[in-house]
Design an enzyme around this catalytic site. Structure first.
Site, PDB file in Angstrom:
ATOM      1  N   SER A  12      42.111  42.237  44.657  1.00 25.33           N
ATOM      2  CA  SER A  12      41.292  41.282  43.885  1.00 25.33           C
ATOM      3  C   SER A  12      42.061  39.990  44.476  1.00 25.33           C
ATOM      4  O   SER A  12      43.231  39.814  44.295  1.00 25.33           O
ATOM      5  CB  SER A  12      41.456  41.291  42.538  1.00 25.33           C
ATOM      6  N   HIS A  37      37.423  42.319  46.354  1.00 20.03           N
ATOM      7  CA  HIS A  37      36.930  42.014  45.255  1.00 20.03           C
ATOM      8  C   HIS A  37      37.182  40.516  44.677  1.00 20.03           C
ATOM      9  O   HIS A  37      38.318  39.776  44.881  1.00 20.03           O
ATOM     10  CB  HIS A  37      37.831  42.760  44.092  1.00 20.03           C
ATOM     11  N   ASP A  39      36.722  37.403  41.818  1.00 17.78           N
ATOM     12  CA  ASP A  39      36.293  37.125  40.376  1.00 17.78           C
ATOM     13  C   ASP A  39      36.126  35.615  40.108  1.00 17.78           C
ATOM     14  O   ASP A  39      36.758  34.840  40.404  1.00 17.78           O
ATOM     15  CB  ASP A  39      37.792  37.386  39.826  1.00 17.78           C
ATOM     16  N   MET A  41      34.868  32.989  37.342  1.00 19.01           N
ATOM     17  CA  MET A  41      35.062  33.015  35.731  1.00 19.01           C
ATOM     18  C   MET A  41      34.439  31.535  35.339  1.00 19.01           C
ATOM     19  O   MET A  41      34.740  30.709  36.312  1.00 19.01           O
ATOM     20  CB  MET A  41      36.615  33.002  35.555  1.00 19.01           C
ATOM     21  N   HIS A  70      32.492  39.879  41.278  1.00 20.58           N
ATOM     22  CA  HIS A  70      32.549  40.090  39.936  1.00 20.58           C
ATOM     23  C   HIS A  70      32.150  38.733  39.055  1.00 20.58           C
ATOM     24  O   HIS A  70      33.147  37.800  39.036  1.00 20.58           O
ATOM     25  CB  HIS A  70      33.727  40.496  39.553  1.00 20.58           C
ATOM     26  N   MET A  72      31.799  36.789  36.038  1.00 20.67           N
ATOM     27  CA  MET A  72      32.374  36.624  34.515  1.00 20.67           C
ATOM     28  C   MET A  72      31.533  35.559  34.006  1.00 20.67           C
ATOM     29  O   MET A  72      32.298  34.373  33.933  1.00 20.67           O
ATOM     30  CB  MET A  72      33.864  36.731  34.363  1.00 20.67           C
ATOM     31  N   MET A 141      36.130  47.563  32.609  1.00 22.35           N
ATOM     32  CA  MET A 141      37.201  46.541  32.537  1.00 22.35           C
ATOM     33  C   MET A 141      38.337  47.243  31.575  1.00 22.35           C
ATOM     34  O   MET A 141      38.091  47.956  30.502  1.00 22.35           O
ATOM     35  CB  MET A 141      36.773  45.365  31.794  1.00 22.35           C
ATOM     36  N   GLY A 146      39.534  37.969  32.521  1.00 21.87           N
ATOM     37  CA  GLY A 146      39.810  36.423  32.433  1.00 21.87           C
ATOM     38  C   GLY A 146      41.199  36.108  33.007  1.00 21.87           C
ATOM     39  O   GLY A 146      41.372  35.103  33.607  1.00 21.87           O
ATOM     40  N   PHE A 147      42.094  37.166  33.151  1.00 25.23           N
ATOM     41  CA  PHE A 147      43.309  36.831  33.833  1.00 25.23           C
ATOM     42  C   PHE A 147      43.982  38.227  34.734  1.00 25.23           C
ATOM     43  O   PHE A 147      43.497  39.286  34.103  1.00 25.23           O
ATOM     44  CB  PHE A 147      44.312  36.803  32.773  1.00 25.23           C
ATOM     45  N   GLY A 148      44.542  38.054  35.629  1.00 20.99           N
ATOM     46  CA  GLY A 148      45.199  38.872  36.095  1.00 20.99           C
ATOM     47  C   GLY A 148      46.618  39.466  35.637  1.00 20.99           C
ATOM     48  O   GLY A 148      46.768  38.452  34.690  1.00 20.99           O
ATOM     49  N   ASP A 179      39.055  48.035  36.654  1.00 15.66           N
ATOM     50  CA  ASP A 179      39.432  46.476  36.755  1.00 15.66           C
ATOM     51  C   ASP A 179      40.425  46.277  35.838  1.00 15.66           C
ATOM     52  O   ASP A 179      39.969  46.026  34.685  1.00 15.66           O
ATOM     53  CB  ASP A 179      38.183  45.605  37.117  1.00 15.66           C
ATOM     54  N   GLY A 180      41.615  45.939  36.119  1.00 20.98           N
ATOM     55  CA  GLY A 180      42.661  45.387  35.275  1.00 20.98           C
ATOM     56  C   GLY A 180      43.812  46.586  35.025  1.00 20.98           C
ATOM     57  O   GLY A 180      43.541  47.419  34.281  1.00 20.98           O
ATOM     58  N   GLY A 181      45.072  45.899  35.301  1.00 23.18           N
ATOM     59  CA  GLY A 181      46.160  46.436  34.973  1.00 23.18           C
ATOM     60  C   GLY A 181      46.195  47.818  35.884  1.00 23.18           C
ATOM     61  O   GLY A 181      47.082  48.813  35.526  1.00 23.18           O
ATOM     62  N   GLY A 201      44.637  43.444  41.706  1.00 23.37           N
ATOM     63  CA  GLY A 201      45.110  41.938  41.893  1.00 23.37           C
ATOM     64  C   GLY A 201      46.694  42.433  42.227  1.00 23.37           C
ATOM     65  O   GLY A 201      47.214  42.266  43.285  1.00 23.37           O
ATOM     66  N   THR A 202      47.479  42.124  41.124  1.00 18.96           N
ATOM     67  CA  THR A 202      48.828  42.103  41.145  1.00 18.96           C
ATOM     68  C   THR A 202      49.433  43.318  41.971  1.00 18.96           C
ATOM     69  O   THR A 202      50.389  43.166  42.667  1.00 18.96           O
ATOM     70  CB  THR A 202      49.327  42.262  39.616  1.00 18.96           C
TER      71      THR A 202
HETATM   72  C1  DX5 Z   1      40.432  40.149  35.641  1.00 14.72           C
HETATM   73  C2  DX5 Z   1      39.546  40.423  36.776  1.00 14.72           C
HETATM   74  C3  DX5 Z   1      40.489  41.249  37.581  1.00 14.72           C
HETATM   75  C4  DX5 Z   1      41.882  40.981  37.817  1.00 14.72           C
HETATM   76  C5  DX5 Z   1      42.734  42.084  38.103  1.00 14.72           C
HETATM   77  O1  DX5 Z   1      39.298  39.540  34.545  1.00 14.72           O
HETATM   78  O2  DX5 Z   1      38.286  40.660  36.777  1.00 14.72           O
HETATM   79  O3  DX5 Z   1      39.796  41.713  38.891  1.00 14.72           O
HETATM   80  O4  DX5 Z   1      41.915  40.057  39.146  1.00 14.72           O
HETATM   81  O5  DX5 Z   1      43.990  41.538  38.037  1.00 14.72           O
HETATM   82  P1  DX5 Z   1      45.283  42.806  37.883  1.00 14.72           P
HETATM   83  O6  DX5 Z   1      45.033  43.869  38.788  1.00 14.72           O
HETATM   84  O7  DX5 Z   1      46.337  41.965  38.174  1.00 14.72           O
HETATM   85  O8  DX5 Z   1      45.084  43.166  36.438  1.00 14.72           O
HETATM   86 ZN    ZN Z   2      37.401  41.769  38.419  1.00 17.27          ZN
END
Ligand code: DX5
Ligand code: ZN
Length: 226
Positions: A12, A37, A39, A41, A70, A72, A141, A146-148, A179-181, A201-202
């Site tokens: 991401s 990916h 994102d 928002m 994606h 949002m 999800m 909303g946030f990485g 998606d997420g964490g 992402g991270t």
């Molecule tokens: C969050 C996004 C994710 C985000 C994931 O709303 O949809 O795609 O980038 O970030 P990580 O992998 O850091 O949780």
């Molecule tokens: Zn995403």
């Protein structure tokens, strides 16, 4: 049936260096990513702003990877055509975005784009049941969108299992993304539950060596079901 082979890895770009975005996109392609990916928002459906069609179309010539967009965004229908034109290969809309999920998925497919349906942590798996015939992929999800950089919600594993059963029962090849964490450890949990696409992402852009990071996710996610 849980996924048995290696999952697809979709970094991401939300966690990439935005001042060098074209290079960041090329770097993960070289490092072995399967999809990219992106994102989007709207500051309304989620409490953050990120990127729009301009960045997607600007990046398109810099990558051969499928663009996994994606959205949002709520309401979403009026943006679908623009993201398809900008170069999206897959568009995920949220089942919570409303007002008419069925119509929105039809719009996505009308543009020749693969249709994904994203589902937030508080939404039960049954919410996707009546539109499964229009879905190519479900995006579970595993954080609130909303946030990485948030922590993976293990409470979502049961939903991944249920959705894998529902998807397999259609007899169609429906992918399940998470998606997420996602880390190598949570990748193992998610794929054992039935996910076959890992969004990260991270765990990719937050690492020094992208190839090593992608490989660690793929290896973590390749574990066979317990
Ligand atoms: C969050 C996004 C994710 C985000 C994931 O709303 O949809 O795609 O980038 O970030 P990580 O992998 O850091 O949780
Ligand atoms: Zn995403």
């Amino acid at each position: 049936m849980a996924a048995l082979s290696s999952p697809l890895i979709a970094p991401s770009v939300l966690s990439a260096d935005f001042s060098r975005m074209a290079d960041e996109v090329a770097a993960v392609e070289k490092a072995g990513a399967d999809w990219l990916h992106l994102d989007v928002m709207d500051g309304h459906f989620v409490p953050n702003l990120s990127m729009g069609t301009q960045l997607v179309s600007a990046l398109r010539p810099h990558s051969r990877l499928p663009f996994d967009v994606h959205l949002m965004v709520a309401p979403v229908d009026s943006y679908i055509a623009a993201f398809a034109k900008a170069g999206a290969d897959h568009i995920h809309i949220h089942v919570e975005a409303g007002p008419h999920t069925h119509r929105s998925l039809q719009h996505v497919r009308d543009h020749g784009v693969k249709a994904g349906l994203a589902i937030c942590p508080a939404t039960p798996p049954e919410a996707v049941e009546e539109v499964l015939d229009l879905v190519d992929m479900i995006l579970v999800m595993t954080v609130n969108p909303g946030f990485g950089g948030q922590k993976f919600l293990t409470s979502q594993l049961r939903k991944i299992r249920t959705l894998r059963e529902m998807a397999d029962a259609t007899g169609r090849d429906i992918r399940i993304g998470v998606d997420g964490g996602i880390t190598p450890e949570t990748a193992t949990l998610a794929t054992q539950a039935g996910a076959d696409v890992l969004i990260a992402g991270t765990s990719v852009y937050g690492q020094e060596d992208y190839a090593r990071a992608i490989n660690a996710l793929r290896t973590g996610g390749a574990s066979r079901p317990a």
